[in-house]
Design a protein around this motif. Structure first.
Motif, PDB file in Angstrom:
ATOM      1  N   GLY A  70       0.998  -1.164   0.020  1.00  0.00           N
ATOM      2  CA  GLY A  70       0.147  -0.067  -0.035  1.00  0.00           C
ATOM      3  C   GLY A  70       0.730   1.149   0.119  1.00  0.00           C
ATOM      4  O   GLY A  70       0.682   2.347  -0.798  1.00  0.00           O
ATOM      5  N   LEU A  71       1.886   1.267   0.767  1.00  0.00           N
ATOM      6  CA  LEU A  71       2.781   2.488   0.921  1.00  0.00           C
ATOM      7  C   LEU A  71       3.569   2.409  -0.452  1.00  0.00           C
ATOM      8  O   LEU A  71       3.685   3.960  -0.952  1.00  0.00           O
ATOM      9  CB  LEU A  71       3.645   2.487   1.966  1.00  0.00           C
ATOM     10  N   LEU A  72       4.354   1.599  -0.816  1.00  0.00           N
ATOM     11  CA  LEU A  72       4.894   1.753  -1.971  1.00  0.00           C
ATOM     12  C   LEU A  72       4.257   2.182  -3.197  1.00  0.00           C
ATOM     13  O   LEU A  72       5.141   2.694  -4.184  1.00  0.00           O
ATOM     14  CB  LEU A  72       5.870   0.404  -2.166  1.00  0.00           C
ATOM     15  N   THR A  73       3.207   1.697  -3.515  1.00  0.00           N
ATOM     16  CA  THR A  73       2.315   1.815  -4.915  1.00  0.00           C
ATOM     17  C   THR A  73       2.128   3.403  -4.839  1.00  0.00           C
ATOM     18  O   THR A  73       1.489   3.763  -5.632  1.00  0.00           O
ATOM     19  CB  THR A  73       1.167   0.972  -5.005  1.00  0.00           C
ATOM     20  N   ILE A  74       2.080   4.314  -3.657  1.00  0.00           N
ATOM     21  CA  ILE A  74       1.934   5.549  -3.979  1.00  0.00           C
ATOM     22  C   ILE A  74       2.935   6.306  -4.631  1.00  0.00           C
ATOM     23  O   ILE A  74       2.679   7.184  -5.319  1.00  0.00           O
ATOM     24  CB  ILE A  74       2.119   5.943  -2.404  1.00  0.00           C
TER      25      ILE A  74
ATOM     26  N   PHE B 205       3.829  -3.428 -10.106  1.00  0.00           N
ATOM     27  CA  PHE B 205       4.799  -4.444 -10.458  1.00  0.00           C
ATOM     28  C   PHE B 205       6.190  -4.385  -9.910  1.00  0.00           C
ATOM     29  O   PHE B 205       6.454  -5.267  -9.254  1.00  0.00           O
ATOM     30  CB  PHE B 205       5.063  -4.406 -12.061  1.00  0.00           C
ATOM     31  N   GLN B 206       6.726  -3.092  -9.603  1.00  0.00           N
ATOM     32  CA  GLN B 206       7.797  -2.958  -8.759  1.00  0.00           C
ATOM     33  C   GLN B 206       7.935  -2.954  -7.563  1.00  0.00           C
ATOM     34  O   GLN B 206       8.556  -3.597  -6.819  1.00  0.00           O
ATOM     35  CB  GLN B 206       8.692  -1.530  -9.310  1.00  0.00           C
TER      36      GLN B 206
ATOM     37  N   SER C 161      -6.016 -16.133 -13.210  1.00  0.00           N
ATOM     38  CA  SER C 161      -6.650 -14.986 -12.766  1.00  0.00           C
ATOM     39  C   SER C 161      -7.934 -14.538 -13.521  1.00  0.00           C
ATOM     40  O   SER C 161      -7.787 -14.141 -14.671  1.00  0.00           O
ATOM     41  CB  SER C 161      -5.756 -14.012 -12.150  1.00  0.00           C
ATOM     42  N   ILE C 162      -8.797 -14.196 -12.970  1.00  0.00           N
ATOM     43  CA  ILE C 162     -10.169 -13.591 -13.511  1.00  0.00           C
ATOM     44  C   ILE C 162      -9.942 -12.096 -13.650  1.00  0.00           C
ATOM     45  O   ILE C 162     -10.662 -11.534 -14.132  1.00  0.00           O
ATOM     46  CB  ILE C 162     -11.434 -13.884 -12.844  1.00  0.00           C
ATOM     47  N   PHE C 163      -9.029 -11.658 -12.790  1.00  0.00           N
ATOM     48  CA  PHE C 163      -8.611 -10.318 -12.660  1.00  0.00           C
ATOM     49  C   PHE C 163      -7.451  -9.647 -13.358  1.00  0.00           C
ATOM     50  O   PHE C 163      -6.741 -10.422 -13.735  1.00  0.00           O
ATOM     51  CB  PHE C 163      -8.478  -9.766 -11.209  1.00  0.00           C
ATOM     52  N   PRO C 164      -7.555  -8.375 -13.932  1.00  0.00           N
ATOM     53  CA  PRO C 164      -6.279  -7.966 -14.426  1.00  0.00           C
ATOM     54  C   PRO C 164      -4.973  -8.005 -13.631  1.00  0.00           C
ATOM     55  O   PRO C 164      -5.141  -7.689 -12.500  1.00  0.00           O
ATOM     56  CB  PRO C 164      -6.449  -6.514 -14.911  1.00  0.00           C
ATOM     57  N   THR C 165      -3.886  -8.730 -14.316  1.00  0.00           N
ATOM     58  CA  THR C 165      -2.922  -8.987 -13.328  1.00  0.00           C
ATOM     59  C   THR C 165      -2.019  -7.746 -13.454  1.00  0.00           C
ATOM     60  O   THR C 165      -2.120  -6.835 -14.058  1.00  0.00           O
ATOM     61  CB  THR C 165      -2.138 -10.190 -14.055  1.00  0.00           C
ATOM     62  N   LEU C 166      -0.742  -7.762 -12.612  1.00  0.00           N
ATOM     63  CA  LEU C 166       0.150  -6.679 -12.400  1.00  0.00           C
ATOM     64  C   LEU C 166       0.788  -6.462 -13.642  1.00  0.00           C
ATOM     65  O   LEU C 166       1.194  -5.163 -13.969  1.00  0.00           O
ATOM     66  CB  LEU C 166       1.233  -7.199 -11.265  1.00  0.00           C
TER      67      LEU C 166
ATOM     68  N   LEU D 249       3.651 -15.818  -6.415  1.00  0.00           N
ATOM     69  CA  LEU D 249       3.878 -14.548  -7.030  1.00  0.00           C
ATOM     70  C   LEU D 249       5.255 -14.189  -7.519  1.00  0.00           C
ATOM     71  O   LEU D 249       5.531 -13.559  -8.670  1.00  0.00           O
ATOM     72  CB  LEU D 249       3.555 -13.474  -5.892  1.00  0.00           C
ATOM     73  N   ALA D 250       6.459 -14.805  -6.850  1.00  0.00           N
ATOM     74  CA  ALA D 250       7.708 -14.681  -7.375  1.00  0.00           C
ATOM     75  C   ALA D 250       7.715 -15.220  -8.759  1.00  0.00           C
ATOM     76  O   ALA D 250       8.121 -14.712  -9.624  1.00  0.00           O
ATOM     77  CB  ALA D 250       8.602 -15.066  -6.279  1.00  0.00           C
ATOM     78  N   ILE D 251       7.071 -16.339  -8.882  1.00  0.00           N
ATOM     79  CA  ILE D 251       7.160 -17.010 -10.293  1.00  0.00           C
ATOM     80  C   ILE D 251       6.451 -16.422 -11.410  1.00  0.00           C
ATOM     81  O   ILE D 251       6.965 -16.346 -12.371  1.00  0.00           O
ATOM     82  CB  ILE D 251       6.696 -18.465 -10.185  1.00  0.00           C
ATOM     83  N   TYR D 252       5.416 -15.798 -11.032  1.00  0.00           N
ATOM     84  CA  TYR D 252       4.640 -15.019 -12.045  1.00  0.00           C
ATOM     85  C   TYR D 252       5.398 -13.592 -12.300  1.00  0.00           C
ATOM     86  O   TYR D 252       5.542 -13.213 -13.580  1.00  0.00           O
ATOM     87  CB  TYR D 252       3.286 -14.530 -11.214  1.00  0.00           C
ATOM     88  N   LEU D 253       5.977 -12.935 -11.241  1.00  0.00           N
ATOM     89  CA  LEU D 253       6.728 -11.805 -11.653  1.00  0.00           C
ATOM     90  C   LEU D 253       7.910 -12.191 -12.750  1.00  0.00           C
ATOM     91  O   LEU D 253       8.318 -11.561 -13.558  1.00  0.00           O
ATOM     92  CB  LEU D 253       7.061 -11.226 -10.432  1.00  0.00           C
TER      93      LEU D 253
END
Length: 243
Positions: free
Chosen positions: A31-35, A40-41, A85-90, A180-184
């Motif tokens: 939450g804080l970093l995405t500000i 993705f990063q 995933s049914i949602f838009p991914t990172l 998540l690590a594999i996905y990224l």
């Protein structure tokens, strides 16, 4: 150096929350970093500190294999959800889309934490709910970087003993972080790369924060700390939705 300072400050604070409550490091840090940086990063910075702190939480007690045997359908659902995933991914969504999803999750979880006093007992429905909850959690982690909704309320509704709940959360968080690590890694590009140096730099602040949080747990009443935590999540989520 400014980014390093930001990472250190964020992960000390996020680790402190995890040390005090047993959860919250990815939620607060994301939450804080995405500000200030792209989702993705931000998610890539979570991988190493989250993995280390989750494994610490998972193996702090015994009974790991017993939990795997009980929750294998939940774990399988998480893996399927990260793949389909049914949602838009990172990597697919715009930064704003991921922020909206994450902000919504923070607000929902904050409201849940403040006002849900007694969750329903779902133990009788565990066999068919576990794969569904796991799938939704897996789908959301590759969309937002966190898996708090619906995994945490679901595990709490199973009436686990305190130590079993903390360890079950560690199990779910560990697997979801691996997924998540594999996905990224599979979806990193020239514009979206994993910065392993910064991710490793976040480990010591996160562990320091956990140690401080464990000390804080015995100095501040847990209910008061939880209240501050959930109010903060609602405020942070609202900011992400409105700014």
């Amino acid at each position: 150096m400014e980014m390093l300072g930001l990472v250190v400050a964020v992960f000390v604070f996020a680790g402190m929350v995890k040390g005090a409550l047993g959860l919250g490091l990815p939620t607060v840090a994301m939450g804080l970093l995405t500000i200030v940086i792209a989702p993705f990063q931000a998610a890539s910075l979570l991988i190493i500190p989250s993995m280390i702190t989750n494994i610490w939480q998972l193996f702090a007690e015994g009974r790991v294999w017993a939990l795997v045997q009980r929750f294998w359908l939940l774990l399988l659902g998480i893996m399927v959800g990260t793949i389909f995933s049914i949602f838009p991914t990172l990597s697919e969504a715009s930064g704003k889309t991921s922020e909206i999803l994450l902000g919504s999750m923070l607000v929902i979880y904050g409201i849940y934490g403040l006002w849900v006093k007694q969750l329903p007992d779902l133990r009788a429905y565990e066999k068919w709910l576990s794969p569904l909850i796991g799938y939704l959690g897996g789908a959301l982690i590759v969309s937002t970087g966190v898996i708090i909704i619906p995994a945490v309320p679901y595990l709490q509704s199973l009436r686990l003993k305190r130590d079993d709940l903390v360890q079950a959360l560690g199990l779910v968080f560990t697997l979801s972080t691996i997924c998540l690590a594999i996905y990224l890694q599979l979806h990193s590009t020239a514009n979206m790369q994993i910065d392993y140096r910064l991710a490793w730099a976040a480990v010591i602040p996160a562990l320091l924060g956990m140690w401080l949080g464990q000390k804080l747990r015995y100095r501040i009443p847990e209910q008061r700390f939880r209240r501050f935590f959930f109010v903060g999540l609602i405020s942070l989520g609202a900011y992400m939705l409105l700014h």
